[in-house]
Design a protein around this motif. Sequence first.
Motif: not given
Length: 173
Positions: A65-70
């Motif tokens: 999530v921190d890397q942009g994943h939902r």
Amino acid sequence: MDFWNETWKAEAVAKAAGLPKEKLQLWLGRNHVLGQGMGGGGEKGRHRRFEFRNVMEIAIARALVDQGHRPADAFKAAAVFAYSAVQHPGAPGLPLDPAGGDTFMAVAGDKVTINYMPAGRGAMADFLADLTGSEGNERDLEAFTMVNASAVFRVVCRGLDLDASAILRGVYS
């Protein structure tokens, strides 16, 4: 302590996974957390209890999530690491052989691969081959995310007051 039989409350899990307890509660409420083996909860006064592999699922998902994943996608990918036996039979949620390297998880779309990268040697070709698949679709490689699962494991262990090295020695000896 036999960490396989230990369980933790949500507050300790959130701390070990590096996120606010409210975020964990939100993810639980939205059914993002697969939570195999998770017990309790569901009614007032009954605290949810998390096994080690649940904590790893949440921590790996947080890293994604921190890397942009939902969140929904992050938890699907994290479940591959936390609940499969690719690492060691009977030891889901642990890094691969700990001798001198780290375990990485790479995610590209709906593809997930887990590989061991020895220190000082490149194993990127293995990741790329797993992500393109047998059809060798280069488009799959336009974007992918890597998580150092070994580093996440060590952080989780510190957060739960566990000795990461002792756990790995016990499993891999």
